[in-house]
Structure formats: C-alpha cells, structure tokens
Design a protein around this motif. Structure first.
Motif, PDB file in Angstrom:
ATOM      1  N   GLY A   1       0.780  -1.230   0.000  1.00 39.17           N
ATOM      2  CA  GLY A   1       0.000   0.000   0.000  1.00 39.17           C
ATOM      3  C   GLY A   1       0.808   1.274   0.000  1.00 39.17           C
ATOM      4  O   GLY A   1       0.247   2.372   0.030  1.00 39.17           O
ATOM      5  N   ASN A   2       2.128   1.165  -0.068  1.00 40.00           N
ATOM      6  CA  ASN A   2       2.946   2.378  -0.001  1.00 40.00           C
ATOM      7  C   ASN A   2       4.273   2.148  -0.714  1.00 40.00           C
ATOM      8  O   ASN A   2       4.787   1.032  -0.765  1.00 40.00           O
ATOM      9  N   GLN A   3       4.810   3.207  -1.261  1.00 39.91           N
ATOM     10  CA  GLN A   3       6.137   3.162  -1.866  1.00 39.91           C
ATOM     11  C   GLN A   3       6.784   4.522  -1.723  1.00 39.91           C
ATOM     12  O   GLN A   3       6.157   5.543  -2.002  1.00 39.91           O
ATOM     13  N   MET A   4       8.024   4.531  -1.243  1.00 36.41           N
ATOM     14  CA  MET A   4       8.729   5.784  -1.002  1.00 36.41           C
ATOM     15  C   MET A   4      10.006   5.855  -1.809  1.00 36.41           C
ATOM     16  O   MET A   4      10.673   4.849  -2.039  1.00 36.41           O
ATOM     17  N   ILE A   5      10.334   7.077  -2.219  1.00 46.80           N
ATOM     18  CA  ILE A   5      11.622   7.371  -2.834  1.00 46.80           C
ATOM     19  C   ILE A   5      12.505   7.972  -1.743  1.00 46.80           C
ATOM     20  O   ILE A   5      12.136   8.967  -1.116  1.00 46.80           O
ATOM     21  N   GLU A   6      13.649   7.399  -1.492  1.00 46.61           N
ATOM     22  CA  GLU A   6      14.585   7.920  -0.489  1.00 46.61           C
ATOM     23  C   GLU A   6      15.827   8.436  -1.202  1.00 46.61           C
ATOM     24  O   GLU A   6      16.540   7.684  -1.865  1.00 46.61           O
ATOM     25  N   ILE A   7      16.079   9.729  -1.045  1.00 49.18           N
ATOM     26  CA  ILE A   7      17.235  10.370  -1.677  1.00 49.18           C
ATOM     27  C   ILE A   7      18.272  10.675  -0.607  1.00 49.18           C
ATOM     28  O   ILE A   7      17.973  11.348   0.388  1.00 49.18           O
ATOM     29  N   THR A   8      19.466  10.173  -0.797  1.00 50.47           N
ATOM     30  CA  THR A   8      20.559  10.429   0.151  1.00 50.47           C
ATOM     31  C   THR A   8      21.268  11.723  -0.220  1.00 50.47           C
ATOM     32  O   THR A   8      21.626  11.940  -1.382  1.00 50.47           O
ATOM     33  N   ILE A   9      21.456  12.565   0.786  1.00 53.33           N
ATOM     34  CA  ILE A   9      22.095  13.865   0.594  1.00 53.33           C
ATOM     35  C   ILE A   9      23.364  13.897   1.440  1.00 53.33           C
ATOM     36  O   ILE A   9      23.331  13.581   2.624  1.00 53.33           O
ATOM     37  N   GLU A  10      24.461  14.270   0.823  1.00 54.15           N
ATOM     38  CA  GLU A  10      25.744  14.314   1.527  1.00 54.15           C
ATOM     39  C   GLU A  10      26.255  15.749   1.577  1.00 54.15           C
ATOM     40  O   GLU A  10      25.927  16.571   0.726  1.00 54.15           O
ATOM     41  N   SER A  11      27.089  16.013   2.560  1.00 55.82           N
ATOM     42  CA  SER A  11      27.748  17.311   2.644  1.00 55.82           C
ATOM     43  C   SER A  11      28.753  17.442   1.510  1.00 55.82           C
ATOM     44  O   SER A  11      29.060  16.475   0.802  1.00 55.82           O
ATOM     45  N   TYR A  12      29.307  18.639   1.351  1.00 54.92           N
ATOM     46  CA  TYR A  12      30.218  18.913   0.236  1.00 54.92           C
ATOM     47  C   TYR A  12      31.387  17.929   0.208  1.00 54.92           C
ATOM     48  O   TYR A  12      31.670  17.321  -0.812  1.00 54.92           O
ATOM     49  N   LEU A  13      32.072  17.756   1.343  1.00 52.96           N
ATOM     50  CA  LEU A  13      33.267  16.918   1.360  1.00 52.96           C
ATOM     51  C   LEU A  13      32.932  15.468   1.075  1.00 52.96           C
ATOM     52  O   LEU A  13      33.643  14.789   0.332  1.00 52.96           O
ATOM     53  N   ALA A  14      31.828  14.983   1.655  1.00 51.71           N
ATOM     54  CA  ALA A  14      31.457  13.582   1.436  1.00 51.71           C
ATOM     55  C   ALA A  14      31.033  13.351  -0.005  1.00 51.71           C
ATOM     56  O   ALA A  14      31.400  12.351  -0.627  1.00 51.71           O
ATOM     57  N   ALA A  15      30.263  14.289  -0.557  1.00 51.80           N
ATOM     58  CA  ALA A  15      29.751  14.106  -1.914  1.00 51.80           C
ATOM     59  C   ALA A  15      30.867  14.077  -2.943  1.00 51.80           C
ATOM     60  O   ALA A  15      30.841  13.284  -3.877  1.00 51.80           O
ATOM     61  N   PHE A  16      31.875  14.926  -2.773  1.00 46.11           N
ATOM     62  CA  PHE A  16      32.907  15.043  -3.792  1.00 46.11           C
ATOM     63  C   PHE A  16      34.166  14.265  -3.463  1.00 46.11           C
ATOM     64  O   PHE A  16      35.174  14.399  -4.134  1.00 46.11           O
ATOM     65  N   SER A  17      34.091  13.409  -2.420  1.00 41.19           N
ATOM     66  CA  SER A  17      35.184  12.480  -2.172  1.00 41.19           C
ATOM     67  C   SER A  17      34.808  11.084  -2.648  1.00 41.19           C
ATOM     68  O   SER A  17      35.531  10.130  -2.433  1.00 41.19           O
ATOM     69  N   GLN A  18      33.652  10.965  -3.323  1.00 38.79           N
ATOM     70  CA  GLN A  18      33.250   9.689  -3.905  1.00 38.79           C
ATOM     71  C   GLN A  18      34.227   9.305  -5.017  1.00 38.79           C
ATOM     72  O   GLN A  18      34.862  10.149  -5.633  1.00 38.79           O
ATOM     73  N   ALA A  19      34.314   8.010  -5.287  1.00 38.25           N
ATOM     74  CA  ALA A  19      35.170   7.548  -6.391  1.00 38.25           C
ATOM     75  C   ALA A  19      34.733   8.195  -7.689  1.00 38.25           C
ATOM     76  O   ALA A  19      33.545   8.289  -7.975  1.00 38.25           O
ATOM     77  N   SER A  20      35.703   8.665  -8.466  1.00 38.49           N
ATOM     78  CA  SER A  20      35.380   9.387  -9.691  1.00 38.49           C
ATOM     79  C   SER A  20      34.964   8.472 -10.831  1.00 38.49           C
ATOM     80  O   SER A  20      34.385   8.925 -11.807  1.00 38.49           O
ATOM     81  N   GLN A  21      35.261   7.167 -10.707  1.00 35.84           N
ATOM     82  CA  GLN A  21      34.967   6.190 -11.766  1.00 35.84           C
ATOM     83  C   GLN A  21      35.705   6.527 -13.068  1.00 35.84           C
ATOM     84  O   GLN A  21      35.305   6.112 -14.150  1.00 35.84           O
ATOM     85  N   ARG A  22      36.770   7.291 -12.946  1.00 33.13           N
ATOM     86  CA  ARG A  22      37.542   7.634 -14.126  1.00 33.13           C
ATOM     87  C   ARG A  22      38.773   6.748 -14.204  1.00 33.13           C
ATOM     88  O   ARG A  22      39.208   6.160 -13.225  1.00 33.13           O
ATOM     89  N   THR A  23      39.374   6.649 -15.380  1.00 31.25           N
ATOM     90  CA  THR A  23      40.567   5.850 -15.572  1.00 31.25           C
ATOM     91  C   THR A  23      41.564   6.616 -16.433  1.00 31.25           C
ATOM     92  O   THR A  23      41.163   7.419 -17.276  1.00 31.25           O
ATOM     93  N   TYR A  24      42.837   6.338 -16.199  1.00 30.30           N
ATOM     94  CA  TYR A  24      43.871   6.935 -17.033  1.00 30.30           C
ATOM     95  C   TYR A  24      44.301   5.969 -18.146  1.00 30.30           C
ATOM     96  O   TYR A  24      45.211   6.274 -18.911  1.00 30.30           O
ATOM     97  N   LEU A  25      43.634   4.813 -18.242  1.00 29.90           N
ATOM     98  CA  LEU A  25      44.046   3.823 -19.225  1.00 29.90           C
ATOM     99  C   LEU A  25      43.654   4.213 -20.647  1.00 29.90           C
ATOM    100  O   LEU A  25      44.072   3.566 -21.594  1.00 29.90           O
ATOM    101  N   ASP A  26      42.828   5.242 -20.804  1.00 25.91           N
ATOM    102  CA  ASP A  26      42.489   5.704 -22.150  1.00 25.91           C
ATOM    103  C   ASP A  26      43.228   6.994 -22.498  1.00 25.91           C
ATOM    104  O   ASP A  26      42.814   7.756 -23.354  1.00 25.91           O
ATOM    105  N   GLN A  27      44.378   7.213 -21.845  1.00 20.71           N
ATOM    106  CA  GLN A  27      45.150   8.426 -22.051  1.00 20.71           C
ATOM    107  C   GLN A  27      45.589   8.588 -23.504  1.00 20.71           C
ATOM    108  O   GLN A  27      45.726   9.701 -24.005  1.00 20.71           O
ATOM    109  N   THR A  28      45.795   7.466 -24.197  1.00 21.21           N
ATOM    110  CA  THR A  28      46.252   7.559 -25.585  1.00 21.21           C
ATOM    111  C   THR A  28      45.208   8.193 -26.499  1.00 21.21           C
ATOM    112  O   THR A  28      45.536   8.634 -27.598  1.00 21.21           O
TER     113      THR A  28
END
Length: 219
Positions: free
Chosen positions: A143-170
C-alpha cells in the motif's frame, strides 16, 4: 551553516516556539520546494535566490519527510529526503529520477524560520544546511512506496570515487604509452611498450664486479 540572528536566538528562549523548516531539492525537471508550516509560502524580499519568487508547498502527500541534520567533528551525517513514489500517482517523478543525471550531484538546501506562539516570524530565515544528492532508493511495502534520496555534505559528496581511468590516455595523447606500461606491469610483464622486448621473469641482482646483472634462479 549560519546561526540564528539575535532576534531569532532570543525567541528560542520562549516556552513555546513554532519553527518552520524549508527544503529545496534541485531535481532537474521537477524541483521539490516544501515547508512544514502546513500552508504554501510565496517568498519575497528575503535576498535568497533559491527562495525569492518561488512558492514552497506546505508538506503534502508528495513530500513525506527529511531526516535531521547531525553535525559531528568529521562533518555532517547523511541526510535522507523521503518522497512519495507511488507507481501511478507519482509516475512523472519516478521517470525523472530514473536518470541519475537528474539528481546526482545536484543541490539540496534547508532553511529554518523561528515563529513565536502566535505564529509570527522572529528574525531572519536561517540557512542551516547545503548538501548534494548522491544516491536514490525505492522502498516499497504493501500500500505504499517511497523514494529515499541520500544527501551528503560537500566533502562527502565530492570524495566519492570518480569512476575515471587513465588507461584511455592515448585517446588524448597518441604518444603516451603509460597505459600499456601499467597493464604490462599489472600482468607481470616487463616488456617495453616501445620495443616489445621482454625481460625474463626473475629477481635480478648486480654481479660482483658491478658490470652486469644475472637472474637469481641462474645461480
């Protein structure tokens, strides 16, 4: 986070206060603006860009709750905003939030108004939190469904893994062979990315004369 001004601080000493909390979630295409006063508020003349000219709805069925902000020595804990996520009624919201780009890394802000027992505002609006939306969960129950959005402070939000790689540098510099070298090292291969010459695996130590090297397993 700002502090209440002198007038609001003095009002906090009263036996009865009626605080109003205001929340803004910058969801692309469907921003959420809500307050806890029980009635819609159109803000004007506050000097706050995210408030002036916008109507913030009194808490309604689509905005359910937001957790308290808990500050500690290492920063603030995660804050969770809960929105209604019923499949039919809230289908538009669910479709928008189905694309993480519409919320991830976007701003969430919280303010507070202090009102006295007669519901008269005391002092200025206090901004007490800015964070960034980072994750979303759908919690369903009968009978119910909720959307839960996680909110982080500046430092926590931007210290997440970037998911970037340097292996495509060429792709950026055709002459940069460091990605090939990193892959070779990871695979235990000491081949030169320039010549392709391989070095026989083993531990190399200098000869007594210092004029050359031999492999330890050749002793």
């Amino acid at each position: 986070m700002s502090r209440p001004d002198a007038t609001a601080s003095a009002a906090l000493d009263a036996d009865i206060i009626r605080p109003v909390f205001i929340g803004f979630l910058d969801i692309a295409g469907d921003p959420v603006r809500a307050n806890t006063s029980g009635e819609d508020i159109l803000f004007t003349g506050t000097g706050i860009a995210d408030l002036d000219g916008f109507t913030y709805d009194g808490i309604s069925a689509n905005f359910i709750d937001i957790t308290p902000v808990k500050a500690a020595a290492g920063g603030t804990d995660s804050v969770t905003a809960r929105l209604s996520g019923l499949p039919v009624i809230d289908a538009d919201t669910l479709n928008i939030l189905g694309d993480p780009a519409n919320y991830r890394g976007r701003t969430a802000r919280l303010w507070r108004i202090i009102r006295n027992a007669a519901n008269v505002q005391q002092g200025a609006i206090q901004h007490y939190y800015t964070g960034y939306m980072t994750a979303l969960d759908i919690n369903a129950e009968p009978g119910n469904q909720m959307i839960e959005i996680t909110i982080e402070s500046y430092l926590a939000a931007f210290s997440q893994a970037s998911q970037r790689t340097y292996l495509d540098q060429t792709r950026l510099d055709a002459g940069d062979l460091s990605p090939k070298a990193m892959i070779a090292i990871a695979n235990g291969n000491s081949a030169s990315p320039l010549t392709g010459n391989t070095r026989v695996p083993g531990v190399y130590i200098p000869t007594n004369g210092g004029g050359g090297f031999y492999r330890q397993n050749e002793l």
